[in-house]
Design a protein around this motif. Structure first.
Motif, PDB file in Angstrom:
ATOM      1  N   ARG A 165       0.847  -1.072  -0.029  1.00 48.22           N
ATOM      2  CA  ARG A 165       0.066   0.014   0.117  1.00 48.22           C
ATOM      3  C   ARG A 165       1.058   1.267   0.084  1.00 48.22           C
ATOM      4  O   ARG A 165       1.561   1.481   1.141  1.00 48.22           O
ATOM      5  N   TYR A 169      -2.217   5.486  -1.726  1.00 48.27           N
ATOM      6  CA  TYR A 169      -3.181   5.032  -1.229  1.00 48.27           C
ATOM      7  C   TYR A 169      -3.836   5.737  -0.139  1.00 48.27           C
ATOM      8  O   TYR A 169      -4.976   6.125   0.180  1.00 48.27           O
ATOM      9  N   TYR A 170      -2.842   6.092   0.827  1.00 47.66           N
ATOM     10  CA  TYR A 170      -3.069   6.829   1.954  1.00 47.66           C
ATOM     11  C   TYR A 170      -3.486   8.459   1.586  1.00 47.66           C
ATOM     12  O   TYR A 170      -4.320   8.803   2.173  1.00 47.66           O
ATOM     13  N   ARG A 176      -7.058   7.198   6.464  1.00 47.42           N
ATOM     14  CA  ARG A 176      -6.472   5.891   6.426  1.00 47.42           C
ATOM     15  C   ARG A 176      -5.070   5.990   7.176  1.00 47.42           C
ATOM     16  O   ARG A 176      -4.090   6.839   7.074  1.00 47.42           O
ATOM     17  N   GLY A 177      -4.728   5.141   8.183  1.00 44.08           N
ATOM     18  CA  GLY A 177      -3.343   4.953   8.879  1.00 44.08           C
ATOM     19  C   GLY A 177      -3.270   6.014   9.966  1.00 44.08           C
ATOM     20  O   GLY A 177      -2.525   6.070  10.608  1.00 44.08           O
ATOM     21  N   ASP A 182      -8.500   4.936  12.148  1.00 36.37           N
ATOM     22  CA  ASP A 182      -8.288   3.673  11.356  1.00 36.37           C
ATOM     23  C   ASP A 182      -7.155   2.738  12.150  1.00 36.37           C
ATOM     24  O   ASP A 182      -7.946   1.729  12.671  1.00 36.37           O
ATOM     25  N   ASN A 188      -6.250  -2.540   9.107  1.00 36.20           N
ATOM     26  CA  ASN A 188      -7.095  -2.349   8.014  1.00 36.20           C
ATOM     27  C   ASN A 188      -6.855  -3.243   7.186  1.00 36.20           C
ATOM     28  O   ASN A 188      -7.815  -3.961   6.720  1.00 36.20           O
ATOM     29  N   ARG A 217       5.867   4.124   5.275  1.00 37.22           N
ATOM     30  CA  ARG A 217       4.623   4.861   5.093  1.00 37.22           C
ATOM     31  C   ARG A 217       4.696   6.126   6.054  1.00 37.22           C
ATOM     32  O   ARG A 217       4.755   5.772   7.139  1.00 37.22           O
ATOM     33  N   ILE A 219       2.412   7.614   7.840  1.00 32.02           N
ATOM     34  CA  ILE A 219       1.195   7.275   8.612  1.00 32.02           C
ATOM     35  C   ILE A 219       1.491   7.041  10.132  1.00 32.02           C
ATOM     36  O   ILE A 219       2.568   6.889  10.606  1.00 32.02           O
ATOM     37  N   ASP A 223       3.218   0.236   9.491  1.00 33.68           N
ATOM     38  CA  ASP A 223       3.079  -0.640   8.088  1.00 33.68           C
ATOM     39  C   ASP A 223       3.712  -2.095   8.012  1.00 33.68           C
ATOM     40  O   ASP A 223       3.686  -2.533   7.051  1.00 33.68           O
TER      41      ASP A 223
END
Length: 363
Positions: A165, A169-170, A176-177, A182, A188, A217, A219, A223
């Protein structure tokens, strides 16, 4: 009742599978309303349904779910919003006497999951969590082997979710993340396979220990996560979940090992039997490499039978196959993995209240 009336709240990435599942159950179900805070998303879902079911009226479009459930005759609501809103929206709907199909995870805290289960019981409505892979042919076959004690003592199992991902995507959906709405890859991407692992290994957890990190990532959540789960029956579960596999999804597998049997499930959505070996010879012969056509996406084939089961559960006044209590289990393992990451120690069950937001102060 000839047809149950459905509504969808949340018309994002996964919602097309809900539209498809309702359309595939059109003899007993009909989509009458859709809701999303982005009007265009709701309009698109209404039009998708109309293309699949041209004989039905175009579903009504809303941007306020409270207005929708106040104005429309609805029997079953599917909640496909950001994960952090699942509890509030589901409880509001159940307090109106509506049955719920809630996307995974059921919630982001132990407290909210318990509130949802209690609310369903209080209002005598059905609460289903969308762990659709339980309905895969391969998984049903494996579950039957477990229930018929073909493995003998089950020793251990592994769930591996080796996906990619990227940051696009984020960025597509900034929730997301995040801890608020989330969690990371375990919550997820990996929760479906974690659900299957705990289901096959016994469900009752003794302790959870994890090592997680955010390697690549940008986030809040992890990950990559590695988790050890000890079950009260002695079995050990091993979970490996990654969103960093280069350059694209590699595989998702579920392996179960017992004193008298070994099964490995693969395919795009744990939908193919790769290995099927038991001490007891089966009448139907070797079932390894059992073919089940790969689905178009990792979402798999299971939404249609899951929606059918909920319709039948409402009709027969019974619990759905994947009710709130079942949906709480995988979420609880993941929250324990987060708590273990926070403390650096194994987490014993039963676990006190914990939520993804408890991670925010440190990570």
């Amino acid at each position: 009742m000839s047809r149950y009336k459905f509504a969808i709240i949340g018309c994002g990435r996964i919602s097309y599978k809900h539209v498809e599942a309702i359309a595939n159950n059109r003899k007993e179900g009909q989509l009458v309303a859709v809701c999303d805070i982005v009007l265009e998303n709701a309009i698109n879902k209404a039009n998708e349904y109309k293309k699949l079911c041209p004989e039905d009226e175009l579903p009504k479009v809303y941007t306020d779910y409270k207005a929708m459930i106040a104005n429309e005759e609805i029997h079953i609501v599917t909640v496909a919003t950001e994960s952090g809103y699942h509890a509030e929206i589901s409880i509001d709907c159940m307090n109106k006497g509506l049955n719920i199909i809630c996307e995974k995870p059921i919630a982001l805290s132990i407290k909210d999951a318990d509130r949802m289960i209690e609310c369903a019981n209080k209002n005598n409505v059905k609460l289903c969590v969308s762990h659709q892979n339980r309905f895969n042919t391969s998984i049903q076959k494996l579950r039957s082997a477990v229930e018929h004690n073909k493995f003998g003592r089950i020793l251990n199992g592994t769930a591996r979710i080796l996906w990619n991902r990227n940051m696009d995507y984020y960025k597509q959906a900034p929730w997301r993340g995040t801890w608020e709405l989330d969690g990371g890859t375990l919550m997820n991407q990996c929760i479906h396979n974690i659900d299957l692992l705990q289901w096959m290994l016994g469900g009752e957890v003794e302790s959870v220990y994890s090592q997680c990190d955010t390697f690549m990532r940008d986030i809040d959540g992890e990950d990559f996560g590695a988790v050890l789960v000890r079950f009260k029956n002695g079995a050990i579960g091993i979970i490996e979940g990654s969103a960093c596999v280069y350059p694209k999804n590699l595989k998702e597998t579920l392996d179960i090992f017992g004193e008298k049997g070994t099964v490995s499930i693969g395919g795009l959505a744990v939908n193919k039997v790769d290995v099927w070996r038991f001490e007891e010879v089966e009448d139907e012969g070797d079932t390894s490499k059992e073919l089940e056509k790969d689905p178009d996406t990792v979402y798999g084939f299971g939404h249609t039978p899951l929606f059918k089961d909920v319709i039948e559960a409402v009709k027969e006044n019974r619990e759905p196959y994947v009710n709130g209590v079942e949906g709480r289990k995988a979420m609880s393992i993941i929250l324990a993995a987060y708590k273990s990451r926070l403390t650096g120690m194994p987490v014993s069950f039963p676990m006190d209240e914990f939520s993804t937001i408890d991670m925010k102060a440190k990570f």
